[in-house]
Design a protein around this motif. Structure first.
Motif, PDB file in Angstrom:
ATOM      1  N   GLY A  58      17.137 -38.150  18.886  1.00  0.00           N
ATOM      2  CA  GLY A  58      17.696 -37.307  17.679  1.00  0.00           C
ATOM      3  C   GLY A  58      19.165 -37.015  17.648  1.00  0.00           C
ATOM      4  O   GLY A  58      19.704 -36.949  18.693  1.00  0.00           O
ATOM      5  N   VAL A  59      19.921 -37.292  16.465  1.00  0.00           N
ATOM      6  CA  VAL A  59      21.334 -36.800  16.521  1.00  0.00           C
ATOM      7  C   VAL A  59      21.729 -35.401  16.531  1.00  0.00           C
ATOM      8  O   VAL A  59      21.688 -34.806  15.500  1.00  0.00           O
ATOM      9  CB  VAL A  59      21.988 -37.625  15.294  1.00  0.00           C
ATOM     10  N   LEU A  60      22.115 -35.192  17.796  1.00  0.00           N
ATOM     11  CA  LEU A  60      22.360 -33.700  17.744  1.00  0.00           C
ATOM     12  C   LEU A  60      23.826 -33.307  17.597  1.00  0.00           C
ATOM     13  O   LEU A  60      24.140 -32.498  17.058  1.00  0.00           O
ATOM     14  CB  LEU A  60      22.076 -33.086  19.108  1.00  0.00           C
ATOM     15  N   LYS A  66      29.931 -39.908  18.172  1.00  0.00           N
ATOM     16  CA  LYS A  66      30.458 -40.922  16.979  1.00  0.00           C
ATOM     17  C   LYS A  66      29.109 -41.373  16.656  1.00  0.00           C
ATOM     18  O   LYS A  66      28.651 -42.412  16.372  1.00  0.00           O
ATOM     19  CB  LYS A  66      31.281 -42.025  17.838  1.00  0.00           C
ATOM     20  N   ASP A  67      28.283 -40.356  16.227  1.00  0.00           N
ATOM     21  CA  ASP A  67      26.772 -40.907  15.727  1.00  0.00           C
ATOM     22  C   ASP A  67      26.387 -40.312  14.173  1.00  0.00           C
ATOM     23  O   ASP A  67      27.117 -39.412  13.903  1.00  0.00           O
ATOM     24  CB  ASP A  67      25.879 -40.198  16.580  1.00  0.00           C
ATOM     25  N   SER A  68      25.320 -40.841  13.683  1.00  0.00           N
ATOM     26  CA  SER A  68      25.089 -40.419  12.564  1.00  0.00           C
ATOM     27  C   SER A  68      23.488 -40.560  12.191  1.00  0.00           C
ATOM     28  O   SER A  68      22.964 -41.458  12.800  1.00  0.00           O
ATOM     29  CB  SER A  68      25.872 -40.942  11.082  1.00  0.00           C
ATOM     30  N   ARG A 130      21.631 -40.887  22.166  1.00  0.00           N
ATOM     31  CA  ARG A 130      21.018 -39.922  21.159  1.00  0.00           C
ATOM     32  C   ARG A 130      19.795 -39.728  21.583  1.00  0.00           C
ATOM     33  O   ARG A 130      18.928 -39.144  20.909  1.00  0.00           O
ATOM     34  CB  ARG A 130      21.160 -40.544  19.791  1.00  0.00           C
ATOM     35  N   THR A 131      19.505 -39.747  23.155  1.00  0.00           N
ATOM     36  CA  THR A 131      18.103 -39.315  23.545  1.00  0.00           C
ATOM     37  C   THR A 131      18.302 -38.049  24.459  1.00  0.00           C
ATOM     38  O   THR A 131      18.844 -38.203  25.691  1.00  0.00           O
ATOM     39  CB  THR A 131      17.466 -40.453  24.236  1.00  0.00           C
TER      40      THR A 131
END
Lengths: 582, 331
Positions: A58-60, A66-68, A130-131
């Protein structure tokens, strides 16, 4: 014997993360007015979800990492080898962060950074970390939080150790479940307005499996027998690191934290198969790499079990890091193999782990009545037993827990609305169907057959281990179909030696074996029908993915003449299929 | 070493021959000539034949193992699903089975073949699948996380899936019994209803004053490393029930809440995210609550996950003392 009849508004079948989440959300959405039964064949807190180790995706923190959400979606679709339905994938990626926070509010002790924020680790096939995780016992902590939470919800009544033997449907509508209470030995009819199936996968159809003994796909088999369609059953995931010789899972998080895979020469062989992602390529690719190494003679052989394997190497990792982030790996290797992961190499090989296929549902988790068109009345499916489909041909690690949490909420909320509606519990139909089922069970326990169910199980597992493993061949799949047919006819003549009524595990095992056998046959037939290689389904004769012909979901339905296979299109809206290189 | 029957013949022939020779010499004059000659010849043949057989048995190293005939032998490799006839040796499991009809314990012996990685659960499953499908037991994950397979192995409460057969062997045998600290259901299966009730009775679960805010989960509750360390050691409980089996107080007073429930009360009490405050604490401020604990420490010793319930209970006592002290100061 008088059968017990219990009436509820909602009956949730299965007590894993998906089942318990649905039950909680159903009550939250409805207030305390509904009566909800949670039926589990084990003690509710012991479902196989406890064995989930690595984490939940999940993108927290999009800016910091640098995530989306879009990137999460893309990774998932690419990981699925473009077989996932992309609207469902978007739903997963969008809602997953919320669910991580939800579980945090239930009490899960997520690992945190120095500033108190939830820590996220890298995982196979994910472009960025992202885990979220709670050591390497994420599933366990989520299960404990859910179980403790559910004790606060007085509308939910838990039925520990009830094995359901039939899903009762009357003219396309759910009317009840027929179950055996293990402790009492009595048969029970659960009548309800609506039902959630959340019974998990069926990886135990293989002998070398990472899953609990309870992962026998009961709910999927029940749905199949009730005439409901199954989707993408040929896709069974093999986890690269199943411990020799038991198949116990060594989490992908070990590689996420930096562990290497080495062959008998000590080479990091992933170089040859996934140059950029190395050990953190998706599971299907790593599993094939390991088997290729073994077949090229660069594997090792375990003396006790005769299994060939390669090594997982954690020796270069900081010992304190192992204690903090991978304590269970240390615990398992020390207790089971007398090995110290800081000093010794861990023997592993791919083991059956997750079944991407399952009960055919729409994006809202409603079970479909046929390949397309109408939904079945009053039945939902969540978690591994359902095929929404977000995992397509190959699931990325840590997406399963988010799937359970996200669709647990969606289904729980929807079912509460359904149960509050004008539906009435159908009385007569359920009782008649249940009486029929009671006769079948009584016959099963009293008959004098000649086949030993455990013998049949072992033969089934040996056949699948050999013929439907990481690499499949056309001849092997044909052999598996034939063998399953033979075993099914032998199963019709089984005997149950245990004649007791209290805690009759012999009867329970026989029912589970029957369920597994049914599904194994479907898996073999769906696999033989798909003439391409995609994700976890790799056929030596057809080594390429064929988007022109096979970009479609397999639908399997039961008919008088065996499994009827048809196909429906994949929903593609954002990401066009491209070559899958890591 | 036990003498074989060949050896007995050999000894008989060795002693018998000189005796017959003696009779032969002294009976030359008498009428026993023919009879003694035949006997001597027979003894000489016997000496040669049995001597050779006995010699062969001693030096061939062949020692037929004696097994009670009614116990079949099966192979229980660690990977019990497979049927690889690998290495291993036979082990005797003595299983105490609770009979539901007669309400009596019955012991039964089984022989299985085990290798160096076989667990007690693996051996029991091999018995169940190959030999006696009526054997009832509870198991699931076989990796020490679901908490199903708690039983008493050679007198020690343990998880069968985490116990190696050869680590637990004593006098060549392994004794497996159900947990007597719980009501018996059948064979190795015990009843957990009371156990779960005790767990629920201590208000486990994260409580927030504002329920709507809790479930909406808009913002995470941040926690520092120090705050986590306060409750984390007590959050590993897998609810296997072994601590209750070991606890001398529960076994004498079934009303005592017991180490599992109390440790979980502390787990949530010590969590900085929880807002139940003193209610949870005061609910267990009773003789059947924390004050029932006599600090025997057996619970902590048998816990397979390293939870220290004994310490948790003492910490709860400490918290209650603190409350009394502050109340007196204020009052």
């Amino acid at each position: 014997m008088y059968m017990e009849i219990l009436d509820f508004d909602i009956v949730v079948l299965g007590s894993g993360i998906a089942g318990m989440t649905s039950a909680i959300h159903a009550e939250l959405a409805a207030g305390e007015k509904l009566r909800i039964a949670l039926v589990s064949k084990v003690h509710a807190m012991r479902s196989h979800s406890v064995s989930a180790e690595g984490g939940i995706s999940g993108v927290l923190y999009p800016t910091e990492n640098k995530d989306s959400v879009l990137l999460h979606g893309y990774d998932t679709v690419k990981g699925s080898d473009y077989l996932a339905d992309q609207d469902a994938v978007e739903m997963l990626a969008e809602n997953a962060p919320k669910e991580i926070k939800f579980f945090e509010h239930l009490g899960v002790p997520w690992n945190r950074e120095e500033n108190g924020r939830i820590n996220e680790r890298p995982f196979g096939g994910m472009s960025v970390p992202r885990t979220a995780f709670a050591a390497d016992k994420t599933g366990f902590f989520m299960m404990r939080a859910l179980y403790d939470e559910i004790t606060l919800h007085k509308g939910v009544e838990i039925f520990h150790e009830y094995i359901v033997t039939a899903l009762l449907m009357d003219r396309g509508r759910f009317v009840g479940l027929h179950a055996i209470g293990l402790k009492s030995g009595r048969q029970v009819l659960f009548r309800a307005k609506s039902c959630v199936i959340a019974t998990g996968g069926f990886a135990r159809i293989y002998g070398f499996a990472t899953t609990s003994y309870s992962s026998t796909g009961d709910g999927i088999a029940l749905a199949y027998r009730a005439g409901l369609p199954l989707k993408d059953m040929e896709f069974v995931q093999f986890h690269p690191t199943g411990l020799i010789p038991s198949g116990i899972l060594i989490t992908e998080a070990a590689r996420g934290e930096g562990a290497y895979l080495r062959n008998s020469k000590g080479e990091r062989f992933m170089e040859r198969y996934a140059k950029s992602k190395m050990e953190l390529a998706p599971r299907d690719i790593v599993a094939r790499a390991i088997i290729s190494e073994i077949e090229a003679g660069r594997g090792l052989r375990n003396k006790e079990s005769g299994l060939e394997y390669v090594h997982l190497d954690l020796t270069h990792l900081d010992s304190r890091k192992i204690d903090e982030k991978l304590p269970m790996v240390r615990d398992i290797t020390t207790k089971m193999l007398h090995l110290d992961p800081s000093k010794d190499l861990i023997p592993i090989r791919p083991a059956s782990h997750f079944t991407m296929g399952g009960i055919h549902t729409n994006i809202n988790g409603e079970v479909m009545a046929g390949p397309s068109g109408k939904t079945a009345d009053g039945i939902w499916a969540v978690g591994e037993c359902a095929c929404v489909s977000v995992h397509g041909a190959n699931r990325l690690g840590s997406n399963s827990l988010s799937q359970c949490a996200v669709w647990g909420r969606i289904v729980g909320t929807a079912i509460a609305k359904h149960a509050k509606g004008s539906w009435k519990i159908t009385t007569e139909a359920a009782r008649e169907l249940s009486a029929e089922e009671e006769n079948r069970i009584t016959d099963l326990t009293e008959r004098k057959g000649s086949e030993d169910p455990y013998e049949i199980m072992k033969e089934m597992q040996a056949t699948l281990d050999k013929n439907l493993y990481v690499y499949k061949t056309v001849a092997g799949m044909k052999r598996a179909i034939k063998e399953m047919r033979k075993l099914r006819s032998r199963y019709a003549d089984i005997y149950i030696k245990d004649k007791g009524s209290v805690y009759n595990t012999n009867l329970r095992d026989a029912i589970e074996i029957g369920n597994m056998l049914e599904l194994a046959g479907v898996v073999a037939e769906c696999a033989a029908a798909r003439k391409e290689s995609r994700g976890s389904h790799y056929v030596l004769e057809y080594p390429e993915r064929n988007d022109k012909k096979w970009m479609k979901h397999t639908i399997a339905q039961r008919s008088i003449r065996g499994t009827r296979i048809s196909y429906i299109p994949v929903r593609i809206n954002k990401w066009r299929p491209e070559k899958r290189v890591y | 070493m036990r003498a074989s029957r060949y050896m007995l013949f050999l000894y008989a022939a060795m002693i018998g021959t000189p005796v017959l020779l003696y009779i032969r010499i002294f009976s030359l004059a008498g009428g026993m000539l023919l009879l003694s000659t035949i006997l001597l010849a027979l003894a000489a043949i016997g000496l040669v034949v049995f001597g050779i057989l006995g010699y062969m048995e001693i030096y061939s190293g062949r020692r037929p193992e004696k097994m009670p005939l009614d116990i079949p032998v099966h192979y229980a490799p660690a990977r019990h699903e497979g049927r690889f006839e690998g290495e291993g040796r036979s082990v005797t499991l003595r299983v105490a089975r609770f009979d539901t009809e007669s309400k009596m314990m019955k012991e039964k012996e089984y022989c299985v073949r085990a290798d160096r990685l076989t667990t007690v659960l693996g051996a029991l499953l091999a018995i169940k699948e190959n030999d006696d499908p009526t054997l009832a037991m509870r198991y699931s994950c076989r990796m020490g996380i679901c908490g199903s397979c708690g039983m008493v192995i050679n007198g020690k409460p343990a998880l069968a899936c985490e116990t190696n057969v050869f680590d637990s062997i004593s006098n060549g045998k392994i004794m497996v019994e159900p947990m007597y600290g719980h009501p018996l259901t059948r064979d190795l299966v015990t009843d957990f209803d009371d156990f779960f009730e005790k767990h629920v009775s201590v208000n486990p679960g994260l409580y927030r004053k504002n329920g709507a805010e809790k479930y909406a989960a808009k913002k995470p509750y941040d926690q520092s490393r120090k705050e986590i360390d306060k409750f984390l050691p007590y959050s590993y409980c897998i609810m296997c029930g072994l601590c209750l089996d070991a606890c001398p107080v529960v076994n004498a007073n079934p009303n005592f809440a017991g180490p599992q429930a109390l440790s979980q009360a502390y787990r949530y009490h010590a969590d900085s995210r929880d807002q139940m405050g003193d209610k949870r604490l005061f609910d267990i401020d009773t003789v059947d609550g924390v004050w029932g604990c006599e600090f025997a420490g057996a619970c902590s010793k048998v816990c397979p996950k390293g939870v220290d319930p004994a310490a948790a209970i003492q910490l709860l006592k400490g918290e209650l003392f603190k409350k009394v002290a502050t109340d007196e100061k204020e009052g």
